[in-house]
Design a protein around this motif. Sequence first.
Motif, mmCIF file in Angstrom:
data_model
loop_
_atom_site.group_PDB
_atom_site.id
_atom_site.type_symbol
_atom_site.label_atom_id
_atom_site.label_comp_id
_atom_site.label_asym_id
_atom_site.label_seq_id
_atom_site.Cartn_x
_atom_site.Cartn_y
_atom_site.Cartn_z
ATOM 1 N N PRO A 122 1.315 4.931 1.416
ATOM 2 C CA PRO A 122 2.348 4.848 2.450
ATOM 3 C C PRO A 122 3.356 3.727 2.174
ATOM 4 C CG PRO A 122 0.182 5.076 3.434
ATOM 5 C CD PRO A 122 -0.036 4.830 1.975
ATOM 6 N N ASN A 123 4.598 3.979 2.501
ATOM 7 C CA ASN A 123 5.613 2.935 2.446
ATOM 8 C C ASN A 123 5.639 2.160 3.763
ATOM 9 O OD1 ASN A 123 7.043 2.861 -0.124
ATOM 10 N ND2 ASN A 123 7.650 4.965 0.326
ATOM 11 N N THR A 198 12.688 -4.427 2.709
ATOM 12 C CA THR A 198 12.288 -3.448 1.709
ATOM 13 C C THR A 198 11.367 -2.420 2.331
ATOM 14 O OG1 THR A 198 11.294 -3.157 -0.488
ATOM 15 C CG2 THR A 198 10.241 -4.752 0.964
ATOM 16 N N PHE A 199 11.352 -1.244 1.757
ATOM 17 C CA PHE A 199 10.267 -0.289 1.960
ATOM 18 C C PHE A 199 9.391 -0.400 0.719
ATOM 19 C CE2 PHE A 199 13.443 1.436 4.781
ATOM 20 C CZ PHE A 199 12.737 2.058 5.807
ATOM 21 N N LEU A 204 0.888 -3.322 -2.193
ATOM 22 C CA LEU A 204 1.599 -4.598 -2.358
ATOM 23 C C LEU A 204 1.969 -5.240 -1.031
ATOM 24 C CD1 LEU A 204 3.923 -3.805 -5.381
ATOM 25 C CD2 LEU A 204 2.056 -5.452 -5.321
ATOM 26 N N SER A 205 2.293 -4.441 -0.035
ATOM 27 C CA SER A 205 2.780 -5.007 1.218
ATOM 28 C C SER A 205 1.664 -5.465 2.154
ATOM 29 C CB SER A 205 3.678 -4.002 1.946
ATOM 30 O OG SER A 205 2.996 -2.783 2.173
ATOM 31 N N VAL A 206 0.592 -4.691 2.261
ATOM 32 C CA VAL A 206 -0.461 -5.017 3.232
ATOM 33 C C VAL A 206 -1.092 -6.391 2.994
ATOM 34 C CG1 VAL A 206 -2.740 -4.342 4.088
ATOM 35 C CG2 VAL A 206 -0.922 -2.634 3.900
ATOM 36 N N PRO A 207 -1.454 -6.771 1.752
ATOM 37 C CA PRO A 207 -2.018 -8.118 1.561
ATOM 38 C C PRO A 207 -1.080 -9.235 2.019
ATOM 39 C CG PRO A 207 -2.445 -6.771 -0.359
ATOM 40 C CD PRO A 207 -1.490 -5.995 0.495
ATOM 41 N N ARG A 215 6.320 -9.507 7.393
ATOM 42 C CA ARG A 215 6.155 -8.843 8.686
ATOM 43 C C ARG A 215 6.384 -7.343 8.506
ATOM 44 N NH1 ARG A 215 9.738 -11.734 11.636
ATOM 45 N NH2 ARG A 215 8.076 -13.226 12.085
ATOM 46 N N ALA A 216 5.424 -6.532 8.900
ATOM 47 C CA ALA A 216 5.553 -5.075 8.833
ATOM 48 C C ALA A 216 6.220 -4.575 10.109
ATOM 49 C CB ALA A 216 4.186 -4.430 8.658
#
Length: 320
Positions: A122-123, A198-199, A204-207, A215-216
């Motif tokens: 998922p992005n 960014t998307f 890479l983003s979750v950690p 911030r998501a």
Amino acid sequence: MLSRRTAIASAMILPFAAHAQDWSPNRPVRVVAGWPGGGAADASLRVVAPHMQTALGQPVVIENRAGASGSIAAAAVAQAAPDGQTLLFDAAGQVSNPFLMRGLAFDYLTAFTPVCLFALLPNVLCVRAETPIHSVPELVAYLRANPGQPCANTGIGITSHLAAVMFASIEKLQVTHVPYRASSQSMPGLLAGETLFTFNTTPLSVPLVRDGRVRALAVTTPQRIPSLPDTPTMQELGYAGFSLNEWIALFAPAGTPANMVARHAAAAQQGLADPVVRERHALLGMEVMAQGPAEFGAFLAEQRTRIGALIRDNNIRLES
């Protein structure tokens, strides 16, 4: 729901495997992957490969051939004999590359047969934690007040770029797209302040979200994802039909007999059903799909139609 699809695919493994028992490879199976070793997609293949090896009765040899959005690996497999001994492990570039690349020695639309969709990555729409932006509406307001802000992506036509294009198009925003050579470079660029948002994919983003550095704001899947349960989907926020995610899958050269395709699909599904394999994918932020040839083929057709329209409608070119 993604989990329901996975359960259905897993339940089909036994009859599918029985159907595929009339062929077995007679030498090691080569799987050509379109990226360097060490990333999340490579980890997915390497944790499933031992299970495939057991099911097939032959070694599964992984060959990483990175470059040109996966087209180098794809070219190698497109030229391989359709004898069940060579497979391609590829990503969503299978869908976007035909609309962006010219002069290839093969045709993406006719060169491959779908075998098994492994997983979705998922992005996630992200900003640095230091910014005052806490929601998608706040991001939109900031971009309207400050046009031309930089958005990180991992290459023209990659899903991170296409998601940002879709977002900017819907909101009629002026955004500067900043391509990086790899996902592993785009997130440090965001953290360094080179880009505003960014998307990017969950591995890479979750950690970084968990570490409090990023911030998501939203995810691009139809439903919320287990690794970010408090983060809304773009569809929840009013972006109807906004579903654009990276994915990884197994292909065979076109013309590979159906029984060979079925045997490889059953072997991959068997590996993807293993609890340890599923846990490993979950830790990496990936949603196991385990779709066989027919279901994966339908998914691929839908993706090609939707992504092709997005590229054409926004006049996206490799040099843009």
